[in-house]
Write an enzyme that holds these catalytic residues in place. Structure first.
Site, PDB file in Angstrom:
ATOM      1  N   HIS A   1       0.824  -1.220   0.000  1.00 30.52           N
ATOM      2  CA  HIS A   1       0.000   0.000   0.000  1.00 30.52           C
ATOM      3  C   HIS A   1       0.856   1.267   0.000  1.00 30.52           C
ATOM      4  O   HIS A   1       0.344   2.354  -0.263  1.00 30.52           O
ATOM      5  CB  HIS A   1      -1.056  -0.022   1.127  1.00 30.52           C
ATOM      6  CG  HIS A   1      -0.569   0.360   2.481  1.00 30.52           C
ATOM      7  ND1 HIS A   1      -0.235  -0.561   3.450  1.00 30.52           N
ATOM      8  CD2 HIS A   1      -0.374   1.577   3.044  1.00 30.52           C
ATOM      9  CE1 HIS A   1       0.135   0.077   4.547  1.00 30.52           C
ATOM     10  NE2 HIS A   1       0.061   1.367   4.326  1.00 30.52           N
TER      11      HIS A   1
ATOM     12  N   ASP B   1       0.184  -7.509   1.513  1.00 29.90           N
ATOM     13  CA  ASP B   1       0.645  -6.122   1.583  1.00 29.90           C
ATOM     14  C   ASP B   1       2.177  -6.036   1.625  1.00 29.90           C
ATOM     15  O   ASP B   1       2.761  -5.543   2.587  1.00 29.90           O
ATOM     16  CB  ASP B   1      -0.001  -5.431   2.796  1.00 29.90           C
ATOM     17  CG  ASP B   1       0.109  -3.914   2.742  1.00 29.90           C
ATOM     18  OD1 ASP B   1       0.505  -3.383   1.682  1.00 29.90           O
ATOM     19  OD2 ASP B   1      -0.188  -3.269   3.769  1.00 29.90           O
TER      20      ASP B   1
ATOM     21  N   GLN C   1       0.243   5.879  11.382  1.00 26.28           N
ATOM     22  CA  GLN C   1       0.346   6.341   9.998  1.00 26.28           C
ATOM     23  C   GLN C   1       1.759   6.856   9.693  1.00 26.28           C
ATOM     24  O   GLN C   1       2.311   7.641  10.465  1.00 26.28           O
ATOM     25  CB  GLN C   1      -0.691   7.434   9.721  1.00 26.28           C
ATOM     26  CG  GLN C   1      -1.997   6.891   9.140  1.00 26.28           C
ATOM     27  CD  GLN C   1      -2.631   5.822   9.997  1.00 26.28           C
ATOM     28  OE1 GLN C   1      -2.786   6.017  11.178  1.00 26.28           O
ATOM     29  NE2 GLN C   1      -2.992   4.693   9.416  1.00 26.28           N
ATOM     30  N   GLY C   2       2.295   6.388   8.592  1.00 23.83           N
ATOM     31  CA  GLY C   2       3.650   6.780   8.200  1.00 23.83           C
ATOM     32  C   GLY C   2       4.681   5.733   8.583  1.00 23.83           C
ATOM     33  O   GLY C   2       5.809   5.756   8.094  1.00 23.83           O
ATOM     34  N   ASP C   3       4.301   4.818   9.465  1.00 20.04           N
ATOM     35  CA  ASP C   3       5.203   3.717   9.839  1.00 20.04           C
ATOM     36  C   ASP C   3       5.055   2.545   8.869  1.00 20.04           C
ATOM     37  O   ASP C   3       5.870   1.622   8.877  1.00 20.04           O
ATOM     38  CB  ASP C   3       4.893   3.212  11.255  1.00 20.04           C
ATOM     39  CG  ASP C   3       5.315   4.197  12.326  1.00 20.04           C
ATOM     40  OD1 ASP C   3       6.398   4.788  12.182  1.00 20.04           O
ATOM     41  OD2 ASP C   3       4.560   4.378  13.297  1.00 20.04           O
ATOM     42  N   SER C   4       4.020   2.558   8.075  1.00 21.02           N
ATOM     43  CA  SER C   4       3.740   1.441   7.165  1.00 21.02           C
ATOM     44  C   SER C   4       4.946   1.046   6.338  1.00 21.02           C
ATOM     45  O   SER C   4       5.733   1.897   5.919  1.00 21.02           O
ATOM     46  CB  SER C   4       2.613   1.804   6.207  1.00 21.02           C
ATOM     47  OG  SER C   4       1.400   1.624   6.865  1.00 21.02           O
TER      48      SER C   4
HETATM   49  N1  ARG Z   1      -1.475   2.162   7.295  1.00 21.55           N
HETATM   50  C1  ARG Z   1      -0.528   2.899   8.089  1.00 21.55           C
HETATM   51  C2  ARG Z   1       0.521   3.531   7.192  1.00 21.55           C
HETATM   52  O1  ARG Z   1       0.282   3.621   6.006  1.00 21.55           O
HETATM   53  C3  ARG Z   1       0.037   2.068   9.197  1.00 21.55           C
HETATM   54  C4  ARG Z   1      -0.988   1.881  10.224  1.00 21.55           C
HETATM   55  C5  ARG Z   1      -0.553   1.039  11.326  1.00 21.55           C
HETATM   56  N2  ARG Z   1      -1.605   1.130  12.293  1.00 21.55           N
HETATM   57  C6  ARG Z   1      -1.547   0.601  13.492  1.00 21.55           C
HETATM   58  N3  ARG Z   1      -2.524   0.821  14.304  1.00 21.55           N
HETATM   59  N4  ARG Z   1      -0.535  -0.139  13.842  1.00 21.55           N
HETATM   60  O2  ARG Z   1       1.497   4.094   7.646  1.00 21.55           O
END
Ligand code: ARG
Length: 262
Positions: free
Chosen positions: A79, A125, A214-217
């Site tokens: 993603h 993913d 968000q941003g850690d993905s």
């Molecule tokens: N989708 C998020 C990203 O794009 C990562 C989310 C992780 N969320 C969590 N609750 N651990 O950075």
């Protein structure tokens, strides 16, 4: 710590809506030991986790994390790369502080996204970036299908990234890390009906408080010196009953290894 004190801290923590693991801003680092909001995130030295990289746009903005798994390959989340071109993507290596110019900014020559990827919550993913140059070792080895022990419930995993320090908050300037225990598939399924134990692994504390955001993905989830997960999704960040979900690297080992070798 006394049980009552622990309870008090838990209560205070719960009272603050969606306290991200990475809630602890670097500026508060010196007061980590006294603040009730300290829920487990802390500064990480890039030298101790040199395979941790971030993905940036061509203008330099960080948007995801990744892991250097060989001289010119980075594993990240599908993603994170979906809809991107190699020309619009950079990999930043060796830079703990996003506002510094330390390390190397590599260009990307190829993006492989798992062909079955549709959305993070449906699995697959994972993606692999090929860089325009070779970066120095160490590289983080991938968990293999034989590494089932690394996914045992209760195993402490290290997660790293420059993502948000609270749900809906802004990204971190510095690399942060946290420790989160792996959760049993049955527990994860209770939190998320769409959880797929082949495609995913989840981690966190029942009370929340510590999580990626968000941003850690795409960034690393590490156990015993192996990459076992890539940060993928979750409901909010660090909320009780809703752990972080990570792409289960061992399940994609064959495809990833093939991409890394090519
Ligand atoms: N989708 C998020 C990203 O794009 C990562 C989310 C992780 N969320 C969590 N609750 N651990 O950075």
């Amino acid at each position: 710590m006394a049980k009552t004190l622990r309870r008090l801290i838990t209560a205070l923590t719960a009272a603050v809506a969606a306290v991200g693991l990475f809630t602890v801003a670097p500026a508060n680092a010196a007061t980590d030991d006294v603040s009730p909001l300290v829920v487990g995130g802390s500064r990480a030295r890039i030298a101790d986790h040199p395979w941790t990289v971030y993905l940036a746009s061509s203008s330099g903005g960080q948007f995801c994390g990744g892991t250097l798994v060989s001289a010119d390959k980075v594993v990240t989340a599908a993603h994170c790369t979906r809809g991107r071109t190699p020309a619009s993507t950079r990999v930043v290596w060796g830079r703990e502080d996003k506002q510094s110019s330390a390390g190397v900014v590599a260009s990307v020559t190829r993006i492989w996204t798992h062909p079955s990827y549709r959305s993070a919550t449906a699995g697959y993913d994972v993606s692999v970036l090929t860089l325009d140059r070779d970066l120095a070792s160490p590289y983080l080895p991938l968990a293999t299908p034989a590494d089932t022990a690394l996914y045992t419930a209760g195993t402490n995993a290290t997660v790293l990234g420059w993502g948000a320090t609270s749900s809906g908050g802004s990204a971190s300037r510095y690399l942060l890390k946290a420790t989160v225990p792996v959760i049993a598939d049955t527990g994860c399924k209770r939190s998320y009906p769409q959880y797929n134990s082949t495609a995913m692994v989840c981690a966190g504390y029942p009370q929340g408080g510590t999580d990626t955001c968000q941003g850690d993905s795409g960034g690393p989830m590490v156990v015993n010196g192996k990459l076992i997960g890539a940060t993928s999704w979750g409901k909010g960040c660090a909320s009780a009953g809703y752990p972080g979900v990570y792409a289960r690297i061992a399940s994609y080992h064959a495809e990833l290894a093939q991409q890394i070798a090519s």
